[in-house]
Design a protein around this motif. Structure first.
Motif, PDB file in Angstrom:
ATOM      1  N   HIS A 139     -14.505   3.818   2.481  1.00  0.00           N
ATOM      2  CA  HIS A 139     -13.583   4.679   3.236  1.00  0.00           C
ATOM      3  C   HIS A 139     -14.335   5.882   3.813  1.00  0.00           C
ATOM      4  O   HIS A 139     -15.069   6.547   3.070  1.00  0.00           O
ATOM      5  N   PRO A 140     -14.187   6.154   5.117  1.00  0.00           N
ATOM      6  CA  PRO A 140     -13.526   5.325   6.119  1.00  0.00           C
ATOM      7  C   PRO A 140     -14.312   4.038   6.370  1.00  0.00           C
ATOM      8  O   PRO A 140     -15.461   3.907   5.918  1.00  0.00           O
ATOM      9  N   PRO A 255      -9.233   8.573  13.886  1.00  0.00           N
ATOM     10  CA  PRO A 255      -9.769   8.905  12.561  1.00  0.00           C
ATOM     11  C   PRO A 255      -8.976   9.977  11.809  1.00  0.00           C
ATOM     12  O   PRO A 255      -9.295  10.268  10.653  1.00  0.00           O
ATOM     13  N   GLU A 257      -6.305  11.103   9.492  1.00  0.00           N
ATOM     14  CA  GLU A 257      -5.652  10.340   8.429  1.00  0.00           C
ATOM     15  C   GLU A 257      -4.428  11.085   7.894  1.00  0.00           C
ATOM     16  O   GLU A 257      -4.468  12.294   7.691  1.00  0.00           O
ATOM     17  N   CYS A 291      -8.567   3.852   7.483  1.00  0.00           N
ATOM     18  CA  CYS A 291      -8.986   4.881   8.430  1.00  0.00           C
ATOM     19  C   CYS A 291     -10.299   4.445   9.056  1.00  0.00           C
ATOM     20  O   CYS A 291     -11.230   4.051   8.337  1.00  0.00           O
TER      21      CYS A 291
END
Length: 330
Positions: A139-140, A255, A257, A291
């Motif tokens: 993550h991401p 991006p 989140e 994400c």
């Protein structure tokens, strides 16, 4: 017919003949608008399983647009310079309704589109998905992450369907030198979404506009990123226009989140609703976080989303309010 020349922008392409599968869908209809605006001749295919004729009403009289009722599980013949392969149900309730058909659409749709690209020499774009990452352990998510997907779960028809379609695209590229572009799409929202497609943004907005309780699955701490449709379509065009040596895959998404609970609260603010939040059990294999890392898109195309969630939700809610008013009046 030879494929299009390499270019830094779709504006560098001469007027071309473009095929869009899934043209009556949420993303497909916006893509058709953008291609027509650039002066291309566009043929759209859709079997209207989830696509809606109303999404294309404004284009039906346009001399450079044609829509054909067609199921991409069957081959389609024509001469094209560019092919955008978008056809596939994308919301869990729709793609799980007939899981076998969903898997076939991903595999056979890709196979038929690639066969057409091979015959005509067309450059071909595949709309893949962040679902190939499954419930991610990274993550991401970067494009190099191979994912954590349950291959036998209820979402597998879509997740694995897109994964095998990506494999086909790269095998055709390696074996037949097909000019491919693969983009992995993260959660996208905006006008022309089906209000009842079961996706989180549409669910929340419809519930808020009706004054119903907003249903959150789980505790609402799972995260998503939300990209407005105009930003995504701009990304599609840039990826398709990239030099031949750029195949992707490339992440396209926002991006920024948000937790699902934060999304629900923003929807309430955008609609002025008095809806309350209610909580239900989390569905099987629902990802805990999603994400994109969009470093590659930034570096190669200078692409990143520009529409903030607050603005995008307001525009989407206005569309849904109009849709619901029309439905109530009929």
């Amino acid at each position: 017919m030879s494929g299009p020349p390499d270019a830094q922008s779709n504006r560098d392409f001469a007027r071309t003949r473009v095929l869009v599968t899934g043209a009556a869908g949420f993303l497909g209809s916006h893509l058709c608008d953008a291609l027509i605006a650039q002066g291309h001749d566009v043929v759209g295919l859709d079997n209207y399983y989830t696509g809606r004729k109303g999404n294309l009403t404004h284009l039906l009289a346009h001399p450079q647009f044609e829509i054909v009722r067609h199921d991409v599980r069957q081959p389609y013949w024509g001469e094209f310079d560019l092919i955008y392969d978008l056809a596939c149900p994308a919301s869990p309730p729709f793609y799980q309704r007939n899981a076998i058909a969903t898997a076939k659409i991903s595999f056979l749709g890709a196979l038929n589109a690639l066969g057409l690209a091979k015959r005509t020499g067309a450059r071909i774009f595949f709309a893949s998905t962040s679902e190939v990452y499954g419930d991610p352990l990274e993550h991401p998510q970067t494009e190099g992450y191979r994912g954590s997907v349950n291959p036998i779960g209820p979402r597998a028809c879509y997740d694995e369907g897109k994964r095998i379609a990506e494999a086909l695209f790269f095998d055709y590229h390696r074996q037949h030198d097909i000019d491919i572009k693969v983009a992995r799409i993260f959660n996208t929202y905006g006008p022309r979404m089906n209000p009842y497609d079961g996706r989180v943004v549409s669910n929340f907005i419809v519930q808020a506009l009706k004054g119903d309780d907003i249903t959150i699955y789980g505790e609402g701490g799972q995260t998503r990123s939300f990209c407005f449709v105009d930003d995504l379509i701009r990304g599609f065009l840039l990826v398709m226009a990239a030099p031949r040596d750029f195949t992707g895959p490339v992440n396209l998404g926002n991006p920024d989140e948000f937790t699902i609970r934060e999304l629900a609260e923003q929807v309430i603010d955008a609609t002025g609703s008095r809806s309350k939040l209610v909580f239900r059990p989390l569905p099987v294999d629902d990802p805990r976080q999603r994400c994109p890392d969009i470093s590659l898109a930034r570096e190669r195309f200078g692409w990143e989303p520009g529409v903030k969630l607050k603005e995008g939700l307001a525009r989407t809610a206005a569309f849904f309010e109009q849709e619901l008013s029309l439905a109530n009046a009929s």
